[in-house]
Design a protein around this motif. Sequence first.
Motif, PDB file in Angstrom:
ATOM      1  N   ALA A 199     102.385 -39.752  33.651  1.00 28.14           N
ATOM      2  CA  ALA A 199     103.029 -38.588  33.043  1.00 28.14           C
ATOM      3  C   ALA A 199     103.471 -38.830  31.603  1.00 28.14           C
ATOM      4  O   ALA A 199     103.689 -37.879  30.843  1.00 28.14           O
ATOM      5  N   ALA A 200     103.562 -40.108  31.208  1.00 27.56           N
ATOM      6  CA  ALA A 200     103.999 -40.394  29.836  1.00 27.56           C
ATOM      7  C   ALA A 200     102.837 -40.258  28.839  1.00 27.56           C
ATOM      8  O   ALA A 200     103.049 -40.277  27.628  1.00 27.56           O
ATOM      9  N   ASP A 201     101.634 -40.136  29.331  1.00 26.40           N
ATOM     10  CA  ASP A 201     100.453 -40.073  28.458  1.00 26.40           C
ATOM     11  C   ASP A 201     100.090 -38.605  28.199  1.00 26.40           C
ATOM     12  O   ASP A 201      99.538 -37.920  29.066  1.00 26.40           O
ATOM     13  N   ILE A 202     100.440 -38.139  26.999  1.00 23.50           N
ATOM     14  CA  ILE A 202     100.085 -36.749  26.638  1.00 23.50           C
ATOM     15  C   ILE A 202      98.743 -36.810  25.912  1.00 23.50           C
ATOM     16  O   ILE A 202      98.613 -37.419  24.846  1.00 23.50           O
ATOM     17  N   ILE A 203      97.760 -36.157  26.511  1.00 27.55           N
ATOM     18  CA  ILE A 203      96.391 -36.256  25.986  1.00 27.55           C
ATOM     19  C   ILE A 203      96.209 -35.369  24.757  1.00 27.55           C
ATOM     20  O   ILE A 203      95.550 -35.727  23.793  1.00 27.55           O
ATOM     21  N   ALA A 204      96.796 -34.194  24.817  1.00 32.32           N
ATOM     22  CA  ALA A 204      96.614 -33.227  23.723  1.00 32.32           C
ATOM     23  C   ALA A 204      97.674 -32.143  23.866  1.00 32.32           C
ATOM     24  O   ALA A 204      98.355 -32.073  24.895  1.00 32.32           O
ATOM     25  N   HIS A 205      97.800 -31.354  22.822  1.00 29.93           N
ATOM     26  CA  HIS A 205      98.594 -30.128  22.936  1.00 29.93           C
ATOM     27  C   HIS A 205      97.617 -28.954  22.901  1.00 29.93           C
ATOM     28  O   HIS A 205      96.761 -28.867  22.011  1.00 29.93           O
ATOM     29  N   VAL A 206      97.765 -28.088  23.870  1.00 30.50           N
ATOM     30  CA  VAL A 206      96.824 -26.970  24.037  1.00 30.50           C
ATOM     31  C   VAL A 206      97.485 -25.722  23.463  1.00 30.50           C
ATOM     32  O   VAL A 206      98.623 -25.411  23.828  1.00 30.50           O
ATOM     33  N   PRO A 207      96.798 -25.020  22.564  1.00 28.20           N
ATOM     34  CA  PRO A 207      97.418 -23.795  22.045  1.00 28.20           C
ATOM     35  C   PRO A 207      97.598 -22.757  23.146  1.00 28.20           C
ATOM     36  O   PRO A 207      96.718 -22.613  23.997  1.00 28.20           O
ATOM     37  N   GLU A 208      98.707 -22.077  23.120  1.00 28.30           N
ATOM     38  CA  GLU A 208      98.902 -21.006  24.121  1.00 28.30           C
ATOM     39  C   GLU A 208      97.924 -19.873  23.882  1.00 28.30           C
ATOM     40  O   GLU A 208      97.582 -19.140  24.787  1.00 28.30           O
ATOM     41  N   GLY A 209      97.480 -19.737  22.632  1.00 27.14           N
ATOM     42  CA  GLY A 209      96.484 -18.708  22.328  1.00 27.14           C
ATOM     43  C   GLY A 209      97.098 -17.316  22.301  1.00 27.14           C
ATOM     44  O   GLY A 209      98.102 -17.051  22.953  1.00 27.14           O
ATOM     45  N   GLU A 210      96.484 -16.475  21.502  1.00 28.94           N
ATOM     46  CA  GLU A 210      96.934 -15.083  21.372  1.00 28.94           C
ATOM     47  C   GLU A 210      95.751 -14.200  21.752  1.00 28.94           C
ATOM     48  O   GLU A 210      94.603 -14.643  21.699  1.00 28.94           O
ATOM     49  N   ALA A 211      96.054 -12.940  22.022  1.00 27.03           N
ATOM     50  CA  ALA A 211      94.967 -12.002  22.310  1.00 27.03           C
ATOM     51  C   ALA A 211      93.992 -11.963  21.132  1.00 27.03           C
ATOM     52  O   ALA A 211      92.768 -11.847  21.313  1.00 27.03           O
ATOM     53  N   SER A 212      94.521 -12.112  19.894  1.00 24.81           N
ATOM     54  CA  SER A 212      93.640 -12.034  18.717  1.00 24.81           C
ATOM     55  C   SER A 212      92.611 -13.176  18.726  1.00 24.81           C
ATOM     56  O   SER A 212      91.491 -13.007  18.235  1.00 24.81           O
ATOM     57  N   ASP A 213      92.976 -14.337  19.293  1.00 23.79           N
ATOM     58  CA  ASP A 213      92.007 -15.440  19.377  1.00 23.79           C
ATOM     59  C   ASP A 213      90.865 -15.046  20.317  1.00 23.79           C
ATOM     60  O   ASP A 213      89.688 -15.308  20.037  1.00 23.79           O
ATOM     61  N   ALA A 214      91.245 -14.435  21.452  1.00 27.51           N
ATOM     62  CA  ALA A 214      90.216 -13.999  22.407  1.00 27.51           C
ATOM     63  C   ALA A 214      89.302 -12.966  21.743  1.00 27.51           C
ATOM     64  O   ALA A 214      88.074 -13.023  21.881  1.00 27.51           O
ATOM     65  N   HIS A 215      89.912 -12.055  20.993  1.00 25.54           N
ATOM     66  CA  HIS A 215      89.099 -11.000  20.363  1.00 25.54           C
ATOM     67  C   HIS A 215      88.139 -11.594  19.329  1.00 25.54           C
ATOM     68  O   HIS A 215      86.993 -11.168  19.212  1.00 25.54           O
ATOM     69  N   ALA A 216      88.606 -12.606  18.586  1.00 26.24           N
ATOM     70  CA  ALA A 216      87.726 -13.234  17.581  1.00 26.24           C
ATOM     71  C   ALA A 216      86.534 -13.892  18.278  1.00 26.24           C
ATOM     72  O   ALA A 216      85.394 -13.825  17.789  1.00 26.24           O
ATOM     73  N   ALA A 217      86.793 -14.518  19.437  1.00 25.72           N
ATOM     74  CA  ALA A 217      85.702 -15.193  20.158  1.00 25.72           C
ATOM     75  C   ALA A 217      84.703 -14.164  20.692  1.00 25.72           C
ATOM     76  O   ALA A 217      83.484 -14.368  20.614  1.00 25.72           O
ATOM     77  N   VAL A 218      85.221 -13.049  21.187  1.00 28.22           N
ATOM     78  CA  VAL A 218      84.325 -12.010  21.718  1.00 28.22           C
ATOM     79  C   VAL A 218      83.486 -11.420  20.582  1.00 28.22           C
ATOM     80  O   VAL A 218      82.274 -11.185  20.728  1.00 28.22           O
ATOM     81  N   GLU A 219      84.119 -11.240  19.445  1.00 25.97           N
ATOM     82  CA  GLU A 219      83.389 -10.694  18.291  1.00 25.97           C
ATOM     83  C   GLU A 219      82.253 -11.634  17.872  1.00 25.97           C
ATOM     84  O   GLU A 219      81.130 -11.204  17.599  1.00 25.97           O
ATOM     85  N   ALA A 220      82.561 -12.935  17.869  1.00 20.96           N
ATOM     86  CA  ALA A 220      81.524 -13.913  17.495  1.00 20.96           C
ATOM     87  C   ALA A 220      80.374 -13.868  18.505  1.00 20.96           C
ATOM     88  O   ALA A 220      79.195 -13.894  18.118  1.00 20.96           O
ATOM     89  N   ALA A 221      80.738 -13.784  19.788  1.00 23.47           N
ATOM     90  CA  ALA A 221      79.696 -13.754  20.828  1.00 23.47           C
ATOM     91  C   ALA A 221      78.866 -12.477  20.704  1.00 23.47           C
ATOM     92  O   ALA A 221      77.640 -12.495  20.888  1.00 23.47           O
ATOM     93  N   ALA A 222      79.525 -11.370  20.361  1.00 31.24           N
ATOM     94  CA  ALA A 222      78.800 -10.097  20.231  1.00 31.24           C
ATOM     95  C   ALA A 222      77.850 -10.149  19.034  1.00 31.24           C
ATOM     96  O   ALA A 222      76.720  -9.644  19.097  1.00 31.24           O
ATOM     97  N   SER A 223      78.279 -10.790  17.946  1.00 30.71           N
ATOM     98  CA  SER A 223      77.399 -10.874  16.773  1.00 30.71           C
ATOM     99  C   SER A 223      76.198 -11.772  17.066  1.00 30.71           C
ATOM    100  O   SER A 223      75.092 -11.510  16.585  1.00 30.71           O
ATOM    101  N   ALA A 224      76.448 -12.845  17.837  1.00 29.31           N
ATOM    102  CA  ALA A 224      75.355 -13.785  18.119  1.00 29.31           C
ATOM    103  C   ALA A 224      74.347 -13.209  19.112  1.00 29.31           C
ATOM    104  O   ALA A 224      73.207 -13.665  19.199  1.00 29.31           O
TER     105      ALA A 224
END
Length: 482
Positions: free
Chosen positions: A32-57
């Motif tokens: 438990a003392a080994d923190i591998i990474a910090h994960v962003p909680e993410g926002e809806a805008s991040d999801a939307h940017a990813a969907v937009e990229a996928a739609a363009s591709a």
Amino acid sequence: MADVIRLRHFIDGTWRAASGDRWIPDVNPSDAADIIAHVPEGEASDAHAAVEAAASALESWRVLAGPARAEYLHRWAAVIAARADELARAMAREVGKPIAEARGEVARCVVILRYYAGEAVREVGSVIPAQVPNALQFTLREPLGVVALITPWNFPLAIPLWKAAPALAFGNTVVLKPSEASASMASLLAETAAAAELPPGVFNVVHGTGPTVGTALLRASAVRGISFTGSSAVGAAVAAIAAERNVRYQTEMGGKNVVIVAGDADLDAAAALTASGAMRYAGQKCTATSRVVIAKEVEQDFLARLRAQVEALPLGPVDDPAAAVGPLISERSHASLTRSLAEAAPERLFGGELPHDPRFRRGFYFAPTVIRFESADAPLAQRELFGPVLGTLVADDLDHAIALANRTPYGLSASLFTRDLRTALRYVQRIEAGLVRVNGDTTGVDPHAPFGGFKGSSSGSREQGPAAREFYTEIKTVQINP
Ligand code: NAD
């Protein structure tokens, strides 16, 4: 916090910092003392940017010839094969999977990608006689479009890939939202996609929580297919949104998988495979054995053998090639399993004591435990516990055993041990499970065979093999008249 890596999203072929500044620690379950990474909680805008990229591709990816898409998947397989050792070690560290199984999962990913590379060049559609003379009528299979993949932590490479590989093979583009507990592996997967030079936007990874990023993906209008694997409660919510939007979906969820030991079974084989199916990876597989129904005439003989097999399975550390049982994924899972057993206070048959080794106290280790269920309806016999806990039930005869086996809200995986063909056939016909074995482990499935369950274990269509083509494509019926 400064020294710990902060994960970024992989969107449109580039690494993008998260919009918000809230982080989830990605903890090594073995320490438990080994923190591998910090994960962003993410926002809806991040999801939307990813969907937009996928739609363009999508426009260029969907019209790419099958052999060209196959070539990308072969290249991706080669990158993963070349980094197999690093990926397996990272997996063992992040999700507590014993290294031998982690290596197996990486090898399986290579097989998955190669299989779907083959599928990308397989013949599609059929010619159907038309009523109009001299007309040509045929079917085509077209991609759905942008697909959202929401995945759990327990197979952190294989599950994302057994969804992404067919999606891409059939011309869809992908946004993956991995579990917060396996976010580092998802980022490594994105690294391998980048190294294989997949076109930008074809495969995107967006990190964050289910309620924020997951929901934003499910509701994004460009998303035309949803493939989810995870718990039944979340799966039901995912299915409700998909149905409301009339978007194709599949949800692969929990299990309460069963082994039946008939009176004529090879008890040594039954004990070995029941112990293995129940306890390896600390029972954290959707197909893990959590119930064993034993013919009453062999109960004591079977239990003696089972005890020997369970006690012989080495508990961690996960980097030991002999390790079979690792830790639970999180402190929360450990606390929840401990509480469930304390509240129900079942009769404990054996196990449940951690060895006196300080290494096992640094992480979330839980000793393999075998209990007797009070009845088939007892809460512990009904609920998925997702840990190394196996419960026993005793049956008077085969029909009683099958009735007990079927008495749960789930229906993912089942196995029967017998030497009698008639017994096997009767069980195959009557067992309510999507994966049915005779004389085998409840876990594991060939990547080219359909995978999924009955009742509360799945909804929508199956995954893998030919079922994947059904899911990730739409049929278009075309008639060309003279
Ligand atoms: P989980 O349901 O907690 O999470 C799965 C994913 O859903 C994660 O990415 C999570 O962030 C996301 N999520 C959570 N809430 C959400 C929401 N409201 N909207 C959208 N997404 C949301 O499951 P878990 O703990 O990661 O995994 C363990 C579960 O997965 C077990 O129940 C296990 O049986 C199941 N599982 C099933 C299969 C299968 O193929 N049937 C395979 C592996 C695991």
